[in-house]
Design a protein around this motif. Structure first.
Motif, mmCIF file in Angstrom:
data_model
loop_
_atom_site.group_PDB
_atom_site.id
_atom_site.type_symbol
_atom_site.label_atom_id
_atom_site.label_comp_id
_atom_site.label_asym_id
_atom_site.label_seq_id
_atom_site.Cartn_x
_atom_site.Cartn_y
_atom_site.Cartn_z
ATOM 1 N N GLN A 73 -24.762 -14.305 48.918
ATOM 2 C CA GLN A 73 -26.150 -13.902 49.085
ATOM 3 C C GLN A 73 -26.285 -12.388 49.185
ATOM 4 O OE1 GLN A 73 -29.450 -15.344 52.140
ATOM 5 N NE2 GLN A 73 -27.865 -14.225 53.240
ATOM 6 N N ALA A 74 -25.463 -11.750 50.004
ATOM 7 C CA ALA A 74 -25.616 -10.325 50.286
ATOM 8 C C ALA A 74 -25.515 -9.488 49.023
ATOM 9 C CB ALA A 74 -24.570 -9.886 51.308
ATOM 10 N N GLU A 75 -24.574 -9.817 48.149
ATOM 11 C CA GLU A 75 -24.369 -9.016 46.939
ATOM 12 C C GLU A 75 -25.541 -9.182 45.976
ATOM 13 O OE1 GLU A 75 -23.373 -7.891 43.039
ATOM 14 O OE2 GLU A 75 -23.414 -10.016 43.582
ATOM 15 N N ALA A 78 -28.834 -7.610 47.407
ATOM 16 C CA ALA A 78 -28.872 -6.151 47.296
ATOM 17 C C ALA A 78 -29.281 -5.730 45.892
ATOM 18 C CB ALA A 78 -27.512 -5.558 47.667
ATOM 19 N N ARG A 79 -28.761 -6.421 44.864
ATOM 20 C CA ARG A 79 -29.179 -6.119 43.487
ATOM 21 C C ARG A 79 -30.669 -6.367 43.308
ATOM 22 N NH1 ARG A 79 -24.820 -9.411 41.245
ATOM 23 N NH2 ARG A 79 -26.323 -10.500 39.930
ATOM 24 N N LEU A 103 -26.785 -4.189 52.244
ATOM 25 C CA LEU A 103 -27.988 -4.968 51.935
ATOM 26 C C LEU A 103 -29.201 -4.383 52.636
ATOM 27 C CD1 LEU A 103 -29.627 -7.335 50.891
ATOM 28 C CD2 LEU A 103 -28.629 -8.756 52.711
ATOM 29 N N ALA A 104 -29.066 -4.070 53.911
ATOM 30 C CA ALA A 104 -30.195 -3.507 54.655
ATOM 31 C C ALA A 104 -30.639 -2.182 54.048
ATOM 32 C CB ALA A 104 -29.825 -3.331 56.119
ATOM 33 N N ALA A 105 -29.687 -1.363 53.621
ATOM 34 C CA ALA A 105 -30.042 -0.091 53.001
ATOM 35 C C ALA A 105 -30.762 -0.314 51.676
ATOM 36 C CB ALA A 105 -28.786 0.753 52.793
ATOM 37 N N ALA A 106 -30.283 -1.266 50.881
ATOM 38 C CA ALA A 106 -30.912 -1.542 49.591
ATOM 39 C C ALA A 106 -32.327 -2.083 49.764
ATOM 40 C CB ALA A 106 -30.063 -2.537 48.806
ATOM 41 N N ALA A 107 -32.574 -2.791 50.879
ATOM 42 C CA ALA A 107 -33.856 -3.452 51.109
ATOM 43 C C ALA A 107 -34.847 -2.601 51.881
ATOM 44 C CB ALA A 107 -33.625 -4.768 51.852
#
Length: 291
Positions: A73-75, A78-79, A103-107
């Motif tokens: 899920q995390a990978e 993040a995409r 993930l948090a940074a990407a979101a």
């Protein structure tokens, strides 16, 4: 909102998919899974289409919903977030702290909601905030005893490799923390001890000064299973009300409502990816203390 569902296991087929397909403000655009045959069968069941490529489904939607193992899920999430898609995540968001932080940074610029079931159940959703407002708590305890891997039970979730590998700490530990942390404050220290089979005991200190314990298991005898959350303090003893309310389908529909509201208003939900990251950090610290 156009939503793509990632995952084809029992939880996707029983909860995520039906709730998304029935939601009046959602168009379930498609399903992707690591097993194309399962994705095709679930898509047919839900009246949508299966996608062969995850990125193709990301391209066609406004938001993505996950029923995948946490580190898969995390990978993908993040995409999706980097592509500007809102996130409806399952717990834990990851079992690796670095992946959860990435993930948090990407979101950071999209709406996100993590589906901690009891934070969205009609009966229990208001409880943590009510207890935080009351304050004065001395100690608390959570017991989350499941029987997925007990010798005397057979569960459709027993075939989940990540649950078998990571055990109750990572599967039901997030549920316990999702109630204890908002009620008692952030965790300032945590230690863990092993119990029978996969059972794990946590001892936590909170920013409010209160302490709490959690007993977590996926291997409890079926007749010993159940969920209890209790707080004790200056105003007495309070216990989490009826746990499941209207059931997981209703709770998931409320999580979808929360994502829609966060996307519309720009106001983060309390159970967003940043809270999911904090849960992963706490559990990872607990896991290290077991070694």
């Amino acid at each position: 909102m156009r939503v793509g569902l990632f995952g084809t296991g029992p939880w996707a087929a029983r909860v995520h998919g039906p709730a998304l397909a029935a939601h009046p403000e959602v168009e379930l655009t498609g399903v992707w899974g690591r097993r194309p045959d399962a994705a095709g069968a679930l898509a047919e069941q839900l009246g949508t289409r299966a996608y062969a490529e995850a990125d193709a489904l990301i391209d066609d939607v406004d938001a993505v919903a996950f029923a995948l193992p946490p580190d898969v899920q995390a990978e993908i999430a993040a995409r999706a977030a980097r592509a500007g898609r809102h996130l409806l995540l399952d717990k834990p968001v990851a079992t690796d702290v670095a992946a959860a932080r990435a993930l948090a940074a990407a979101a950071a610029d999209v709406a996100s909601v993590v589906f901690f079931t009891l934070r969205f159940s009609t009966a229990s959703a208001p409880w943590p905030a009510e207890q935080a407002a009351a304050g004065g708590w001395f100690t608390g305890r959570a017991e989350w005893l499941g029987s997925i891997y007990a010798p005397d039970t057979k569960s459709p979730y027993a075939e989940s490799p990540w649950r078998r590998e990571k055990g109750a700490l990572w599967d039901v530990g997030p549920h316990a923390l999702s109630l204890l942390v908002p009620a008692l404050g952030d965790v300032t220290s945590v230690t863990a001890a092993r119990g029978p089979l996969d059972t794990t005991h946590l001892l936590l200190r909170h920013g409010s000064g209160a302490s709490s314990t959690a007993t977590l298991s996926l291997t409890a005898p079926e007749k010993a299973g159940g969920v209890t959350v209790e707080l004790r303090g200056a105003s007495g003893v309070v216990t989490l009300p009826e746990v499941w309310g209207d059931g997981p389908l209703d709770a998931y529909a409320r999580a979808v409502d929360a994502l829609l509201a966060a996307a519309r208003t720009g106001v983060p939900h309390a159970c967003d990816v940043r809270f999911g990251l904090r849960v992963t950090e706490i559990l990872a610290e607990a896991e290290r203390s077991l070694l």
